[in-house]
Design a protein around this motif. Structure first.
Motif, PDB file in Angstrom:
ATOM      1  N   LYS A 170     -23.796-122.786 -45.546  1.00 25.16           N
ATOM      2  CA  LYS A 170     -24.352-121.434 -45.730  1.00 25.16           C
ATOM      3  C   LYS A 170     -24.368-121.019 -47.196  1.00 25.16           C
ATOM      4  O   LYS A 170     -24.130-119.857 -47.549  1.00 25.16           O
ATOM      5  CB  LYS A 170     -23.599-120.411 -44.869  1.00 25.16           C
ATOM      6  CG  LYS A 170     -23.582-120.781 -43.374  1.00 25.16           C
ATOM      7  CD  LYS A 170     -23.033-119.670 -42.506  1.00 25.16           C
ATOM      8  CE  LYS A 170     -22.997-120.099 -41.040  1.00 25.16           C
ATOM      9  NZ  LYS A 170     -22.511-119.050 -40.142  1.00 25.16           N
ATOM     10  N   GLN A 171     -24.658-121.977 -48.071  1.00 27.65           N
ATOM     11  CA  GLN A 171     -24.753-121.682 -49.498  1.00 27.65           C
ATOM     12  C   GLN A 171     -25.972-120.831 -49.829  1.00 27.65           C
ATOM     13  O   GLN A 171     -26.103-120.355 -50.957  1.00 27.65           O
ATOM     14  CB  GLN A 171     -24.783-122.983 -50.295  1.00 27.65           C
ATOM     15  CG  GLN A 171     -23.460-123.743 -50.314  1.00 27.65           C
ATOM     16  CD  GLN A 171     -22.374-122.995 -51.057  1.00 27.65           C
ATOM     17  OE1 GLN A 171     -22.569-122.597 -52.202  1.00 27.65           O
ATOM     18  NE2 GLN A 171     -21.223-122.799 -50.410  1.00 27.65           N
ATOM     19  N   ASP A 172     -26.872-120.634 -48.849  1.00 28.48           N
ATOM     20  CA  ASP A 172     -28.019-119.768 -49.076  1.00 28.48           C
ATOM     21  C   ASP A 172     -27.645-118.292 -49.060  1.00 28.48           C
ATOM     22  O   ASP A 172     -28.430-117.444 -49.486  1.00 28.48           O
ATOM     23  CB  ASP A 172     -29.083-120.032 -48.000  1.00 28.48           C
ATOM     24  CG  ASP A 172     -28.505-119.938 -46.585  1.00 28.48           C
ATOM     25  OD1 ASP A 172     -27.586-120.722 -46.284  1.00 28.48           O
ATOM     26  OD2 ASP A 172     -28.966-119.077 -45.800  1.00 28.48           O
ATOM     27  N   LYS A 173     -26.444-117.978 -48.597  1.00 27.92           N
ATOM     28  CA  LYS A 173     -25.999-116.587 -48.545  1.00 27.92           C
ATOM     29  C   LYS A 173     -25.480-116.147 -49.911  1.00 27.92           C
ATOM     30  O   LYS A 173     -24.779-116.897 -50.596  1.00 27.92           O
ATOM     31  CB  LYS A 173     -24.898-116.415 -47.502  1.00 27.92           C
ATOM     32  CG  LYS A 173     -25.265-116.896 -46.104  1.00 27.92           C
ATOM     33  CD  LYS A 173     -26.391-116.076 -45.497  1.00 27.92           C
ATOM     34  CE  LYS A 173     -26.646-116.494 -44.054  1.00 27.92           C
ATOM     35  NZ  LYS A 173     -27.775-115.748 -43.451  1.00 27.92           N
ATOM     36  N   SER A 174     -25.795-114.909 -50.284  1.00 31.22           N
ATOM     37  CA  SER A 174     -25.436-114.422 -51.621  1.00 31.22           C
ATOM     38  C   SER A 174     -23.933-114.297 -51.812  1.00 31.22           C
ATOM     39  O   SER A 174     -23.431-114.383 -52.941  1.00 31.22           O
ATOM     40  CB  SER A 174     -26.107-113.073 -51.881  1.00 31.22           C
ATOM     41  OG  SER A 174     -25.694-112.108 -50.918  1.00 31.22           O
ATOM     42  N   SER A 203     -26.899-126.013 -47.027  1.00 31.88           N
ATOM     43  CA  SER A 203     -27.547-124.879 -46.393  1.00 31.88           C
ATOM     44  C   SER A 203     -28.396-125.435 -45.264  1.00 31.88           C
ATOM     45  O   SER A 203     -29.405-126.097 -45.506  1.00 31.88           O
ATOM     46  CB  SER A 203     -28.415-124.116 -47.399  1.00 31.88           C
ATOM     47  OG  SER A 203     -29.100-123.063 -46.761  1.00 31.88           O
ATOM     48  N   THR A 205     -30.798-124.682 -43.161  1.00 31.14           N
ATOM     49  CA  THR A 205     -31.930-123.831 -42.787  1.00 31.14           C
ATOM     50  C   THR A 205     -33.216-124.591 -43.076  1.00 31.14           C
ATOM     51  O   THR A 205     -33.245-125.536 -43.870  1.00 31.14           O
ATOM     52  CB  THR A 205     -31.950-122.513 -43.580  1.00 31.14           C
ATOM     53  OG1 THR A 205     -32.197-122.805 -44.967  1.00 31.14           O
ATOM     54  CG2 THR A 205     -30.634-121.773 -43.460  1.00 31.14           C
ATOM     55  N   SER A 208     -34.320-124.565 -46.718  1.00 28.91           N
ATOM     56  CA  SER A 208     -33.513-125.276 -47.708  1.00 28.91           C
ATOM     57  C   SER A 208     -33.703-126.784 -47.680  1.00 28.91           C
ATOM     58  O   SER A 208     -33.064-127.502 -48.454  1.00 28.91           O
ATOM     59  CB  SER A 208     -32.032-124.966 -47.493  1.00 28.91           C
ATOM     60  OG  SER A 208     -31.559-125.627 -46.326  1.00 28.91           O
ATOM     61  N   THR A 211     -34.303-128.262 -51.019  1.00 29.14           N
ATOM     62  CA  THR A 211     -33.463-127.760 -52.108  1.00 29.14           C
ATOM     63  C   THR A 211     -32.283-128.689 -52.373  1.00 29.14           C
ATOM     64  O   THR A 211     -32.047-129.655 -51.648  1.00 29.14           O
ATOM     65  CB  THR A 211     -32.909-126.362 -51.782  1.00 29.14           C
ATOM     66  OG1 THR A 211     -31.934-126.487 -50.728  1.00 29.14           O
ATOM     67  CG2 THR A 211     -34.021-125.427 -51.328  1.00 29.14           C
ATOM     68  N   THR A 213     -29.282-128.109 -51.874  1.00 26.27           N
ATOM     69  CA  THR A 213     -28.255-127.996 -50.843  1.00 26.27           C
ATOM     70  C   THR A 213     -28.780-128.458 -49.473  1.00 26.27           C
ATOM     71  O   THR A 213     -28.239-128.104 -48.441  1.00 26.27           O
ATOM     72  CB  THR A 213     -27.741-126.553 -50.725  1.00 26.27           C
ATOM     73  OG1 THR A 213     -28.850-125.680 -50.457  1.00 26.27           O
ATOM     74  CG2 THR A 213     -27.031-126.119 -51.996  1.00 26.27           C
TER      75      THR A 213
END
Length: 229
Positions: A170-174, A203, A205, A208, A211, A213
């Motif tokens: 969940k590295q896409d979360k701020s 991430s 998702t 992602s 990306t 991640t």
């Protein structure tokens, strides 16, 4: 850094350690609940990089055990590794997932066991037949990091040489903790001399997949680890 960090058996960055297969036959394992989610036999058909072997050609079988607390994103990780298809929502696993991937002469059985408190009692029964343990952590869920650390260290105490890949998911979360912060929170530095150990920010998702991640890096690392003699 978003690259996989090799923490075990020497510091540094890389994804090509020499790993001896450590999996052992399991004499008896508990009868699990019915498989749910992706289900038995998902082979990732049409996914780039997946080989469809001649049925007469023997495959080298390896098992990857995928664990982590409920809500960490285990099912999403498996979905995007195996199918690379968009999904608006991926239902959590309330029992077990078993997914097969055929890659570069390997048959990888990715076995996910649900992470709710009652299912964690099953976790140790599957350790002895695993060749690699993937432990998924919710990088946003600060309140349960202590629980995640305790569960992980309990598992590793039972199998002190089992290769480990920790996914800082969940590295896409701020508000996600960085991989470096999770390394400290999970006390991974205490394991660095005991096993092959990797920490990857991920991430799981659809957005992602292209990306740094991307969970596809997890598949590449698994192939590297499990292809060693």
């Amino acid at each position: 850094s978003s690259r996989p960090v090799r923490l075990g058996k020497g510091q540094g960055v890389g994804i090509a350690p020499v790993v001896t297969r450590l999996g052992k036959a399991l004499d008896r394992q508990p009868d699990p609940p019915e498989h749910v989610g992706l289900g038995k036999g998902v082979q990732g058909r049409g996914t780039p990089g997946i080989s469809h072997q001649d049925p007469l050609e023997p495959l080298d079988w390896r098992q990857v055990l995928v664990l982590g607390l409920d809500g960490a994103g285990k099912s999403s990780v498996l979905h995007y590794i195996c199918s690379q298809t968009a999904r608006e929502r991926i239902a959590p696993t309330h029992g077990f997932n078993s997914v097969q991937l055929y890659v570069e002469g390997l048959e990888m059985d990715l076995l996910e066991v649900g992470g709710s408190q009652n299912l964690r009692a099953y976790w140790p029964h599957y350790l002895s037949q695993a060749d690699v343990l993937v432990f998924v952590v919710d990088s946003v869920d600060r309140s349960r990091l202590l629980t995640a650390r305790q569960e992980l260290h309990t598992l590793l105490a039972a199998e002190p040489r089992l290769p480990l890949i920790v996914l800082a998911n969940k590295q896409d979360k701020s508000d996600a903790l960085s991989a470096a912060e999770l390394q400290e929170e999970l006390a991974l530095h205490t394991l660095s001399e005991q096993r092959e150990l990797f920490l990857l920010p991920t991430s799981a998702t659809w957005a992602s997949l292209s990306t740094a991640t991307s969970v596809l890096r997890v598949k590449n690392l698994l192939v590297t680890l499990l292809s060693q003699p």
